[in-house]
Design a protein around this motif. Structure first.
Motif, PDB file in Angstrom:
ATOM      1  N   ARG A  73     -37.479  61.728-108.564  1.00  0.00           N
ATOM      2  CA  ARG A  73     -36.631  60.696-109.173  1.00  0.00           C
ATOM      3  C   ARG A  73     -36.522  60.923-110.685  1.00  0.00           C
ATOM      4  O   ARG A  73     -37.482  61.281-111.349  1.00  0.00           O
ATOM      5  N   ASN A  74     -35.313  60.714-111.179  1.00  0.00           N
ATOM      6  CA  ASN A  74     -35.020  60.778-112.615  1.00  0.00           C
ATOM      7  C   ASN A  74     -35.303  62.142-113.235  1.00  0.00           C
ATOM      8  O   ASN A  74     -35.613  62.227-114.424  1.00  0.00           O
ATOM      9  N   ASP A  93     -31.159  61.936-106.509  1.00  0.00           N
ATOM     10  CA  ASP A  93     -31.143  60.499-106.783  1.00  0.00           C
ATOM     11  C   ASP A  93     -29.885  59.817-106.272  1.00  0.00           C
ATOM     12  O   ASP A  93     -29.953  58.710-105.732  1.00  0.00           O
ATOM     13  N   LEU A  94     -28.746  60.450-106.419  1.00  0.00           N
ATOM     14  CA  LEU A  94     -27.483  59.856-105.973  1.00  0.00           C
ATOM     15  C   LEU A  94     -27.499  59.632-104.458  1.00  0.00           C
ATOM     16  O   LEU A  94     -27.153  58.552-103.973  1.00  0.00           O
ATOM     17  N   ASP A  97     -30.073  56.943-103.371  1.00  0.00           N
ATOM     18  CA  ASP A  97     -29.545  55.585-103.562  1.00  0.00           C
ATOM     19  C   ASP A  97     -28.642  55.165-102.397  1.00  0.00           C
ATOM     20  O   ASP A  97     -28.628  54.005-102.001  1.00  0.00           O
ATOM     21  N   LYS A  98     -27.906  56.121-101.834  1.00  0.00           N
ATOM     22  CA  LYS A  98     -26.998  55.819-100.721  1.00  0.00           C
ATOM     23  C   LYS A  98     -27.720  55.636 -99.394  1.00  0.00           C
ATOM     24  O   LYS A  98     -27.267  54.876 -98.547  1.00  0.00           O
ATOM     25  N   GLU A 100     -31.331  55.178 -98.946  1.00  0.00           N
ATOM     26  CA  GLU A 100     -32.661  54.557 -98.939  1.00  0.00           C
ATOM     27  C   GLU A 100     -32.734  53.358 -97.996  1.00  0.00           C
ATOM     28  O   GLU A 100     -33.711  53.199 -97.256  1.00  0.00           O
ATOM     29  N   SER A 101     -31.705  52.536 -97.971  1.00  0.00           N
ATOM     30  CA  SER A 101     -31.710  51.360 -97.093  1.00  0.00           C
ATOM     31  C   SER A 101     -31.575  51.744 -95.616  1.00  0.00           C
ATOM     32  O   SER A 101     -31.896  50.959 -94.739  1.00  0.00           O
TER      33      SER A 101
END
Length: 132
Positions: A73-74, A93-94, A97-98, A100-101
């Motif tokens: 991350r980052n 990271d992009l 974010d899409k 993770e859920s």
């Protein structure tokens, strides 16, 4: 000298990693990149891909499958893997974010890593634009 193709499955882990690197590097060459293997990970990267434009470069972590890790991350890391002969290169990271859920096993957050060897239809759709 007569060359003979090798059987990937018979290679040890390090030889498989090098095999995959060269397959990926060849694919990236089609997009104007020269790839350089790093003997020691640099900022999480296994290799750098430098574009012929002279200013673009990508830090790449080579994996055997779709993977995410808290330690990336980052760090502006791209993850690259080969699945059924297809090469994927995605910004860690992009895409995290899409998706993770959508990762049902939440223990990965405390364990630090998550990966899957089988790409679901949903994950393939998300990764479509990152297929080289």
């Amino acid at each position: 000298m007569k060359l003979q193709k090798i059987k990937y499955e018979e290679l040890n882990a390090k030889a498989q990693e090098m095999f995959n690197f060269h397959k990926v590097a060849a694919k990236l060459a089609d997009y104007g990149f020269t790839s350089m293997w790093l003997n020691n990970d640099w900022e999480g990267a296994d290799f750098l891909a430098v574009h012929c434009d002279g200013s673009t470069f990508i830090k790449v972590q080579l994996k055997g499958r779709l993977s995410f890790s808290q330690k990336y991350r980052n760090k502006n890391i791209h993850i690259c893997f080969i699945s059924n002969g297809d090469v994927y290169l995605y910004p860690h990271d992009l895409i995290l974010d899409k998706v993770e859920s959508k990762i049902s096993d939440k223990t990965w957050i405390s364990q630090g890593t998550w990966s899957t060897s089988k790409l679901s239809v949903e994950f393939k759709k998300i990764l479509t634009e990152y297929l080289l």
